[in-house]
Design a protein around this motif. Structure first.
Motif, PDB file in Angstrom:
ATOM      1  N   VAL A  87       0.841  -1.200   0.000  1.00 12.68           N
ATOM      2  CA  VAL A  87       0.000   0.000   0.000  1.00 12.68           C
ATOM      3  C   VAL A  87       0.877   1.250   0.000  1.00 12.68           C
ATOM      4  CG1 VAL A  87      -1.600   1.347   1.414  1.00 12.68           C
ATOM      5  CG2 VAL A  87      -2.022  -1.065   1.033  1.00 12.68           C
ATOM      6  N   ALA A  88       1.941   1.241   0.800  1.00 12.08           N
ATOM      7  CA  ALA A  88       2.805   2.420   0.919  1.00 12.08           C
ATOM      8  C   ALA A  88       3.562   2.705  -0.369  1.00 12.08           C
ATOM      9  CB  ALA A  88       3.791   2.234   2.063  1.00 12.08           C
ATOM     10  N   THR A  89       3.850   1.669  -1.159  1.00 15.30           N
ATOM     11  CA  THR A  89       4.585   1.872  -2.407  1.00 15.30           C
ATOM     12  C   THR A  89       3.673   1.913  -3.625  1.00 15.30           C
ATOM     13  OG1 THR A  89       5.006  -0.510  -2.546  1.00 15.30           O
ATOM     14  CG2 THR A  89       6.712   0.851  -1.523  1.00 15.30           C
ATOM     15  N   PHE A  90       2.373   2.040  -3.399  1.00 13.56           N
ATOM     16  CA  PHE A  90       1.376   2.215  -4.455  1.00 13.56           C
ATOM     17  C   PHE A  90       1.377   1.074  -5.474  1.00 13.56           C
ATOM     18  CE2 PHE A  90       2.425   6.562  -3.088  1.00 13.56           C
ATOM     19  CZ  PHE A  90       1.178   6.968  -2.670  1.00 13.56           C
ATOM     20  N   GLN A  91       1.505  -0.163  -5.010  1.00 16.96           N
ATOM     21  CA  GLN A  91       1.464  -1.319  -5.910  1.00 16.96           C
ATOM     22  C   GLN A  91       0.033  -1.574  -6.364  1.00 16.96           C
ATOM     23  OE1 GLN A  91       4.222  -3.085  -6.928  1.00 16.96           O
ATOM     24  NE2 GLN A  91       5.319  -1.446  -5.869  1.00 16.96           N
ATOM     25  N   ARG A  92      -0.149  -1.847  -7.637  1.00 16.69           N
ATOM     26  CA  ARG A  92      -1.488  -2.140  -8.157  1.00 16.69           C
ATOM     27  C   ARG A  92      -1.918  -3.562  -7.804  1.00 16.69           C
ATOM     28  NH1 ARG A  92      -3.625   1.103 -12.605  1.00 16.69           N
ATOM     29  NH2 ARG A  92      -2.228   2.851 -12.877  1.00 16.69           N
ATOM     30  N   GLU A  93      -1.038  -4.517  -8.059  1.00 17.95           N
ATOM     31  CA  GLU A  93      -1.326  -5.918  -7.744  1.00 17.95           C
ATOM     32  C   GLU A  93      -0.867  -6.202  -6.311  1.00 17.95           C
ATOM     33  OE1 GLU A  93      -2.836  -8.341  -9.569  1.00 17.95           O
ATOM     34  OE2 GLU A  93      -3.316  -6.781 -11.024  1.00 17.95           O
ATOM     35  N   ARG A  94      -1.807  -6.482  -5.461  1.00 19.98           N
ATOM     36  CA  ARG A  94      -1.487  -6.760  -4.060  1.00 19.98           C
ATOM     37  C   ARG A  94      -1.688  -8.236  -3.764  1.00 19.98           C
ATOM     38  NH1 ARG A  94      -4.781  -1.678  -1.744  1.00 19.98           N
ATOM     39  NH2 ARG A  94      -3.374  -0.077  -2.512  1.00 19.98           N
ATOM     40  N   SER A  95      -0.942  -8.719  -2.781  1.00 16.12           N
ATOM     41  CA  SER A  95      -1.074 -10.116  -2.376  1.00 16.12           C
ATOM     42  C   SER A  95      -2.343 -10.348  -1.566  1.00 16.12           C
ATOM     43  CB  SER A  95       0.133 -10.533  -1.540  1.00 16.12           C
ATOM     44  OG  SER A  95       1.307 -10.322  -2.263  1.00 16.12           O
ATOM     45  N   PHE A  96      -2.749  -9.324  -0.815  1.00 18.02           N
ATOM     46  CA  PHE A  96      -3.939  -9.410   0.031  1.00 18.02           C
ATOM     47  C   PHE A  96      -4.812  -8.189  -0.197  1.00 18.02           C
ATOM     48  CE2 PHE A  96      -0.811 -12.023   2.068  1.00 18.02           C
ATOM     49  CZ  PHE A  96      -1.534 -13.120   2.499  1.00 18.02           C
ATOM     50  N   VAL A  97      -6.113  -8.390  -0.083  1.00 23.60           N
ATOM     51  CA  VAL A  97      -7.085  -7.315  -0.247  1.00 23.60           C
ATOM     52  C   VAL A  97      -7.595  -6.915   1.123  1.00 23.60           C
ATOM     53  CG1 VAL A  97      -9.334  -6.736  -1.239  1.00 23.60           C
ATOM     54  CG2 VAL A  97      -7.773  -8.202  -2.488  1.00 23.60           C
TER      55      VAL A  97
END
Length: 126
Positions: free
Chosen positions: A82-92
C-alpha cells in the motif's frame, strides 16, 4: 533533532498499519479470483487472515504464535504494498476499517517520507 523524530514517526507508521490490517482482516487475492459457475450451490469460505482468526484457530501456544507471526507477515507485506502504491497486491483489505487504513497509509507514508527528506536536506545544507 528533526531527523530522529521524522524517522521514529515513519517507523511507528510501519508498526501501526500492519497492526490495523491484522485487526480488521485481509483476504488473499487467490481467494478473491475464484469464479464459481452461476448456478452452482457451492459456498466457498474465504481464508481470512486476521489476529482473531489466528487466535481462535489453534489452542496450542506455539502453533498460535506461529499463526500470529504469519498474520503479521501478511499484514506487513500488505502495508508495504500500500505504501509503495502497488497495483497488484497479495492481500485485499477486508471490511471498511481496513480500507480506510489503506487510504490513510497512502497519504501518511509519502508525507512522512517527504518530511524526513526535508529534515535530511536541512541537516546537510548547514
Amino acid at each position: 533533532s528533526y531527523r530522529r523524530a521524522a524517522l521514529c514517526l515513519l517507523l511507528m507508521i510501519f508498526l501501526l498499519f500492519p497492526g490495523l490490517f491484522g485487526w480488521f482482516g485481509l483476504l488473499p487475492m487467490a481467494s478473491v479470483r475464484i469464479v464459481t459457475p452461476p448456478l452452482a450451490n457451492v459456498h466457498i469460505q474465504p481464508l481470512k487472515s486476521s489476529w482473531l482468526e489466528a487466535w481462535r484457530a489453534t489452542p496450542a501456544a506455539t502453533e498460535r504464535g506461529i499463526k500470529l507471526l504469519y498474520v503479521y507477515g501478511n499484514a506487513l507485506l500488505t502495508s508495504l504494498e500500500v505504501a509503495t502504491f502497488q497495483r497488484e497486491r497479495s492481500f485485499v483489505p477486508l471490511g471498511w476499517g481496513s480500507k480506510v487504513a489503506a487510504i490513510v497509509e497512502q497519504v501518511a507514508v509519502p508525507g512522512q517520507l517527504a518530511l524526513l527528506l526535508l529534515a535530511l536536506r536541512r541537516r546537510f545544507r548547514r
